[in-house]
Motif scaffolding. Structure first.
Motif, PDB file in Angstrom:
ATOM      1  N   ALA A 128       0.535  -1.204   0.191  1.00 48.34           N
ATOM      2  CA  ALA A 128      -0.028   0.217  -0.249  1.00 48.34           C
ATOM      3  C   ALA A 128       0.922   1.386   0.021  1.00 48.34           C
ATOM      4  O   ALA A 128       0.888   1.829  -0.727  1.00 48.34           O
ATOM      5  N   PHE A 129       1.836   0.990   1.076  1.00 48.64           N
ATOM      6  CA  PHE A 129       3.243   2.421   0.851  1.00 48.64           C
ATOM      7  C   PHE A 129       4.196   1.869   1.034  1.00 48.64           C
ATOM      8  O   PHE A 129       4.680   1.811   2.125  1.00 48.64           O
ATOM      9  N   ARG A 130       4.191   1.393   0.068  1.00 46.06           N
ATOM     10  CA  ARG A 130       5.658   1.207  -0.918  1.00 46.06           C
ATOM     11  C   ARG A 130       6.814   2.067  -0.354  1.00 46.06           C
ATOM     12  O   ARG A 130       8.167   2.126   0.078  1.00 46.06           O
ATOM     13  N   ASP A 131       6.501   3.482  -1.094  1.00 47.27           N
ATOM     14  CA  ASP A 131       7.262   5.062  -1.081  1.00 47.27           C
ATOM     15  C   ASP A 131       7.381   5.260   0.514  1.00 47.27           C
ATOM     16  O   ASP A 131       6.509   5.800   0.883  1.00 47.27           O
ATOM     17  N   PRO A 132       8.382   5.634   0.951  1.00 43.82           N
ATOM     18  CA  PRO A 132       8.308   6.495   2.563  1.00 43.82           C
ATOM     19  C   PRO A 132       7.898   7.756   2.248  1.00 43.82           C
ATOM     20  O   PRO A 132       7.734   8.332   2.787  1.00 43.82           O
ATOM     21  N   MET A 133       8.145   8.182   1.012  1.00 43.85           N
ATOM     22  CA  MET A 133       7.854  10.027   0.298  1.00 43.85           C
ATOM     23  C   MET A 133       5.932   9.971   0.280  1.00 43.85           C
ATOM     24  O   MET A 133       5.701  10.581   0.907  1.00 43.85           O
ATOM     25  N   ALA A 134       5.795   8.814  -0.152  1.00 45.10           N
ATOM     26  CA  ALA A 134       3.969   8.896  -0.663  1.00 45.10           C
ATOM     27  C   ALA A 134       3.334   8.461   0.948  1.00 45.10           C
ATOM     28  O   ALA A 134       2.425   9.438   1.593  1.00 45.10           O
ATOM     29  N   MET A 135       4.286   7.776   1.623  1.00 47.61           N
ATOM     30  CA  MET A 135       3.520   7.641   3.372  1.00 47.61           C
ATOM     31  C   MET A 135       3.487   8.659   3.635  1.00 47.61           C
ATOM     32  O   MET A 135       2.330   9.398   4.576  1.00 47.61           O
ATOM     33  N   GLU A 136       4.434  10.179   4.247  1.00 45.47           N
ATOM     34  CA  GLU A 136       4.938  10.882   5.022  1.00 45.47           C
ATOM     35  C   GLU A 136       3.570  12.181   3.664  1.00 45.47           C
ATOM     36  O   GLU A 136       2.818  12.934   4.575  1.00 45.47           O
ATOM     37  N   ARG A 137       3.159  11.791   2.244  1.00 41.68           N
ATOM     38  CA  ARG A 137       2.554  13.137   1.941  1.00 41.68           C
ATOM     39  C   ARG A 137       0.957  12.341   2.131  1.00 41.68           C
ATOM     40  O   ARG A 137       0.244  13.348   2.426  1.00 41.68           O
ATOM     41  N   ALA A 138       0.455  11.399   2.354  1.00 39.24           N
ATOM     42  CA  ALA A 138      -0.559  10.495   2.934  1.00 39.24           C
ATOM     43  C   ALA A 138      -0.460  10.824   4.407  1.00 39.24           C
ATOM     44  O   ALA A 138      -1.605  11.992   4.804  1.00 39.24           O
ATOM     45  N   ASN A 139       0.057  11.319   4.821  1.00 40.77           N
ATOM     46  CA  ASN A 139       0.276  11.746   6.479  1.00 40.77           C
ATOM     47  C   ASN A 139      -0.014  12.474   6.105  1.00 40.77           C
ATOM     48  O   ASN A 139      -0.728  13.341   7.667  1.00 40.77           O
ATOM     49  N   LEU A 140       0.588  13.843   5.839  1.00 42.34           N
ATOM     50  CA  LEU A 140       0.044  15.007   5.833  1.00 42.34           C
ATOM     51  C   LEU A 140      -1.188  15.236   5.501  1.00 42.34           C
ATOM     52  O   LEU A 140      -1.069  16.895   6.312  1.00 42.34           O
TER      53      LEU A 140
ATOM     54  N   ILE B  67       9.256  26.924 -11.089  1.00 45.72           N
ATOM     55  CA  ILE B  67       9.802  27.900 -10.250  1.00 45.72           C
ATOM     56  C   ILE B  67       9.360  26.721  -8.444  1.00 45.72           C
ATOM     57  O   ILE B  67      10.940  26.688  -7.889  1.00 45.72           O
ATOM     58  N   LEU B  68       8.505  26.055  -8.244  1.00 44.12           N
ATOM     59  CA  LEU B  68       8.789  25.745  -7.168  1.00 44.12           C
ATOM     60  C   LEU B  68       9.716  23.961  -7.510  1.00 44.12           C
ATOM     61  O   LEU B  68      10.274  23.395  -5.858  1.00 44.12           O
ATOM     62  N   SER B  69      10.326  24.230  -8.338  1.00 36.52           N
ATOM     63  CA  SER B  69      11.256  22.731  -8.446  1.00 36.52           C
ATOM     64  C   SER B  69      12.169  23.101  -7.996  1.00 36.52           C
ATOM     65  O   SER B  69      13.608  22.848  -7.956  1.00 36.52           O
ATOM     66  N   ASP B  70      12.743  23.991  -7.881  1.00 40.32           N
ATOM     67  CA  ASP B  70      13.601  24.777  -7.832  1.00 40.32           C
ATOM     68  C   ASP B  70      14.149  24.977  -5.944  1.00 40.32           C
ATOM     69  O   ASP B  70      15.051  25.269  -5.263  1.00 40.32           O
ATOM     70  N   PHE B  71      12.371  25.043  -5.593  1.00 41.16           N
ATOM     71  CA  PHE B  71      13.083  25.295  -4.153  1.00 41.16           C
ATOM     72  C   PHE B  71      12.723  23.316  -3.246  1.00 41.16           C
ATOM     73  O   PHE B  71      12.787  23.003  -2.636  1.00 41.16           O
ATOM     74  N   TYR B  72      11.854  23.132  -4.495  1.00 42.27           N
ATOM     75  CA  TYR B  72      11.128  21.546  -3.484  1.00 42.27           C
ATOM     76  C   TYR B  72      12.081  19.808  -4.760  1.00 42.27           C
ATOM     77  O   TYR B  72      12.371  19.910  -5.859  1.00 42.27           O
ATOM     78  N   GLU B  73      12.121  19.347  -3.852  1.00 40.85           N
ATOM     79  CA  GLU B  73      12.725  18.140  -4.439  1.00 40.85           C
ATOM     80  C   GLU B  73      11.204  17.317  -4.996  1.00 40.85           C
ATOM     81  O   GLU B  73      10.292  17.957  -5.527  1.00 40.85           O
ATOM     82  N   GLY B  74      11.705  16.505  -5.949  1.00 39.93           N
ATOM     83  CA  GLY B  74      10.414  15.699  -7.020  1.00 39.93           C
ATOM     84  C   GLY B  74       9.180  15.276  -6.409  1.00 39.93           C
ATOM     85  O   GLY B  74       8.474  15.498  -6.544  1.00 39.93           O
ATOM     86  N   SER B  75       9.412  15.143  -5.015  1.00 43.31           N
ATOM     87  CA  SER B  75       8.081  13.866  -4.376  1.00 43.31           C
ATOM     88  C   SER B  75       7.226  14.480  -3.236  1.00 43.31           C
ATOM     89  O   SER B  75       6.589  14.355  -2.507  1.00 43.31           O
ATOM     90  N   ALA B  76       8.013  16.112  -3.232  1.00 42.60           N
ATOM     91  CA  ALA B  76       7.723  16.992  -2.641  1.00 42.60           C
ATOM     92  C   ALA B  76       6.275  16.829  -2.695  1.00 42.60           C
ATOM     93  O   ALA B  76       5.053  17.096  -3.542  1.00 42.60           O
ATOM     94  N   VAL B  77       5.413  17.515  -1.171  1.00 41.84           N
ATOM     95  CA  VAL B  77       3.639  17.340  -1.294  1.00 41.84           C
ATOM     96  C   VAL B  77       3.113  18.535  -2.337  1.00 41.84           C
ATOM     97  O   VAL B  77       2.268  18.591  -2.907  1.00 41.84           O
ATOM     98  N   MET B  78       3.953  19.797  -2.646  1.00 42.82           N
ATOM     99  CA  MET B  78       4.007  20.613  -3.308  1.00 42.82           C
ATOM    100  C   MET B  78       3.603  20.662  -4.867  1.00 42.82           C
ATOM    101  O   MET B  78       2.980  21.631  -5.353  1.00 42.82           O
TER     102      MET B  78
END
Length: 696
Positions: A90-102, A219-230
């Motif tokens: 269900a949540f194999r990717d830790p970034m996906a789990m963090e996004r779901a929790n947030l 613009i956001l790609s300069d500040f955030y990683e590819g798997s960020a919530v934004m």
């Protein structure tokens, strides 16, 4: 090659992933349970929820539809397990789990803020707990996936950077940015970002500003990683939920708050139900125990794998040593074969030379015998003489044969001398060749000199004569050189003849040596087969070692993940202990303050009693107390019974009121009179209390 520990490892990994996803998904489970409990609320209590959340859902759909390049949400597939049992995929990717929790925390905080604000019924201020938790959750959502930027002071994650870009995308946000920059108490980018969020919420434009920001992914790609919530679809959902906050009025004092040093910790106790707290603690304790058991199992398995790897390493080293020894033995055997071949070749050459000489002598003797037989046939007269001569010749032949055998022994002894002579001859040939080359060079030089002398011959006859003499000398030298060259050529021809005879002997020796060579080749083939078998065993051992190394790397990865989770759990424990310490400190401070307040109350009561004593003393000294007249009192002031002949009137010497005998049957000394006088029951109790407080 598979090991019996691999099924256990796969089972442990599946269980660890399942428990991990269950731990990370506890917020979503709580939200589902909370939604199930709220489904039973009366319709009158949630009438306002439907339009607000419908508006938020519609806004999130429009925002997600207007953003170019956002990935579509994957439709959830039907799972064979019940909804409360989450699978390991269900949540194999830790970034996906963090996004779901947030996302779940944002839903809970916005929903709780709207419900509490509408039930609160007035403008919200900075001290409102749900509002503070909302800002903490928004700060965590905006911080998710921020890139680390290098500055002069080190590496830092700046939250103010993407929020400052809203001013360029939306001119209406320029007023907020300018006011944030002008605030005197803000010194860090984090404090400016917090102030910006508060001002945008007061303007009711927070959803609009963030919607403009998430539409510009370049613009956001300069500040955030590819798997960020934004940068993902969860950001559009959160922005859609923020539209519901436009119904809230907030009046926040940004100047008075210390936004730079605030600790942004999410308080989950506001969103958790009391009836399942025990269940959650037991479940978390069980999960932690299961994780620790898995960690111990993985460590034990890692030790076993290390021991097996060491054993295999020792076996590989022993095989390599044995292989190197076999290679050395094979090289020694090859060298011995080469030496034997050389010795056999030498013996063949010697035998060939001896046989050739013996055959030549036998041929000579056969010719002589044939000649004698012819003469015997022609004339029988001298038969006896010829017979005697033949016997004599036979004896001579026997003697010659013995001589030949002796010569054979001598030749065997002279073999080495011949080899040395051959080597010397080769050296002599090389030297002669060198001399020939030198003489040819000299001839070329002589020819050049002859050409020059030919040219000079016309100029002077005297020089011509001298040159003729020199030419004659040179011709003599050339004749001598040609003679020596002819001799050398003759020697070379003799050497070639000898080489041809040696080659013939070598061929014969090769035929005789073939059997030995075949046997040696068979032995070599057997050794090569053994070596190939050892090489295949070595390859199998290397493959087995590679598989073990791969398994070890996998186990190390799982151990690293478990260590990271254990570190997170330890950090949470430390935070919990720190909060407990703070709670105990605050309790101690409260107890100390309560004791101080009790002491102040006691001192205040004592001071009041002293003041009353002083007042009464002043009244007694000044005679200012009210002495009630007998005609003014018809009833007892305390029991309110009517006075009569049997119920007499009595004055209280302290307050001056009139009482009956039963209500004033007390005597106490007063400041005005040191002797005990009559006092009423009320004054008697009051004076006794003063006396007891004074004594304490």
């Amino acid at each position: 090659m598979a090991t019996p520990a691999e099924p256990e490892m796969s089972l442990a990994e599946a269980e660890g992933s399942k428990e991990k996803t269950h731990v990370f998904g506890i917020l979503r489970l709580q939200e589902e349970k909370g939604g199930g409990e709220k489904a039973g609320v009366k319709p009158g209590d949630g009438r306002w929820q439907a339009p607000i959340f419908a508006l938020a859902r519609k806004a999130s759909e429009t925002i997600s539809g207007g953003i170019h390049g956002l990935p579509k949400a994957v439709e959830p597939k039907a799972s064979p397990f019940p909804p409360h049992e989450w699978s390991g995929t269900a949540f194999r990717d830790p970034m996906a789990m963090e996004r779901a929790n947030l996302l779940n925390m944002a839903k809970l905080s916005i929903k709780g803020l709207i419900e509490s604000a509408l039930s609160f019924g007035r403008t919200l201020d900075s001290d409102y707990p749900p509002l503070q938790q909302f800002f903490v959750v928004m700060e965590h959502c905006l911080k998710h996936g921020l890139k680390v930027k290098k500055t002069f002071l080190g590496y830092n994650k700046s939250l103010w950077g993407p929020l400052e870009m809203v001013e360029k995308l939306c001119p209406e946000a320029g007023e907020i940015a300018a006011s944030v920059r002008d605030l005197p108490g803000l010194k860090t980018p984090l404090g400016r970002a917090r102030a910006w969020l508060r001002l945008a919420l007061m303007q009711k434009r927070l959803a609009d500003y963030l919607r403009v920001l998430i539409t510009r992914k370049d613009i956001l790609s300069d500040f955030y990683e590819g798997s960020a919530v934004m940068l993902e679809e969860e950001g559009a959902v959160i922005v859609g939920l923020l539209v519901g906050l436009n119904v809230i009025d907030a009046n926040l004092c940004v100047k008075g708050e210390d936004l730079d040093t605030q600790v942004g910790v999410i308080d989950f106790s506001m969103y958790l139900k009391n009836d399942i707290d025990d269940y959650r603690t037991e479940e978390r304790n069980g999960q932690i125990a299961a994780i620790l058991d898995q960690k111990n199992y993985v460590e034990e398995l890692n030790r076993q794998l290390n021991s097996t790897v060491q054993g295999l390493q020792g076996r590989v080293d022993s095989l390599e040593k044995s292989n190197s020894k076999l290679i050395e033995e094979l090289a020694i055997a090859k060298n011995n074969i080469i030496k034997l071949q050389e010795e056999n070749h030498q013996l063949r050459t010697e035998n060939s030379v001896i046989l050739m000489k013996a055959q030549q002598r036998l041929e000579v003797t056969k010719g002589d015998v044939n000649c004698e037989l012819d003469t015997y046939k022609q004339s029988r007269q001298g038969l006896d003489e010829m017979y005697n001569e033949a016997r004599r010749q036979l004896r001579e032949e026997c003697q010659l044969r013995q001589d030949v055998e002796n010569e054979l022994v001598v030749q065997v002894s002279m073999k080495q001398e011949m080899e040395l002579a051959m080597k010397l001859l080769e050296k002599d040939i090389h030297e002669k060749q060198d001399t020939l080359i030198g003489l040819r060079q000299q001839l070329d030089e002589v020819k050049a000199i002859n050409v020059e002398m030919y040219q000079k011959m016309q100029s002077s006859d005297d020089g011509m004569k001298q040159k003729n003499d020199m030419i004659a000398r040179l011709e003599e030298k050339t004749n001598q050189i040609t003679a020596t060259m002819r001799q050398l050529e003759q020697r070379l021809q003799d050497a070639e003849r000898d080489r041809l005879s040696a080659e013939d002997g070598m061929r014969r020796f090769k035929q005789d040596f073939a059997n030995k060579a075949d046997s040696l080749q068979k032995q070599i083939a057997q050794r090569e087969k053994q070596m190939l078998q050892l090489e295949t065993d070595l390859k199998i051992e290397r493959e087995w070692r590679q598989t073990l190394q791969n398994d070890l790397e996998r186990e190390q990865d799982t151990v690293a993940q478990l260590n990271a989770e254990a570190q997170q759990i330890n950090a949470l424990k430390k935070e919990f202990h720190r909060l407990q310490d703070e709670n105990t400190q605050l309790k101690g401070i409260c107890e100390e303050q309560e004791q101080a307040l009790e002491e102040l109350g006691c001192k205040l009561s004592e001071s009041k009693l002293k003041i009353e004593d002083i007042k009464e003393a002043n009244k007694a000294l000044q005679g200012g107390q009210v002495w009630l007249k007998d005609k003014d009192a018809t009833h007892c002031k305390l029991c309110e019974k009517e006075f009569s002949i049997s119920r007499r009137k009595h004055h209280c010497r302290n307050c001056g009121e009139i009482f009956c005998n039963a209500c004033s049957d007390n005597e106490l000394p007063l400041p005005a009179s040191p002797k005990p006088v009559r006092v009423c029951d009320t004054c008697h109790a009051l004076l006794l209390q003063r006396c007891s407080s004074n004594t304490t």
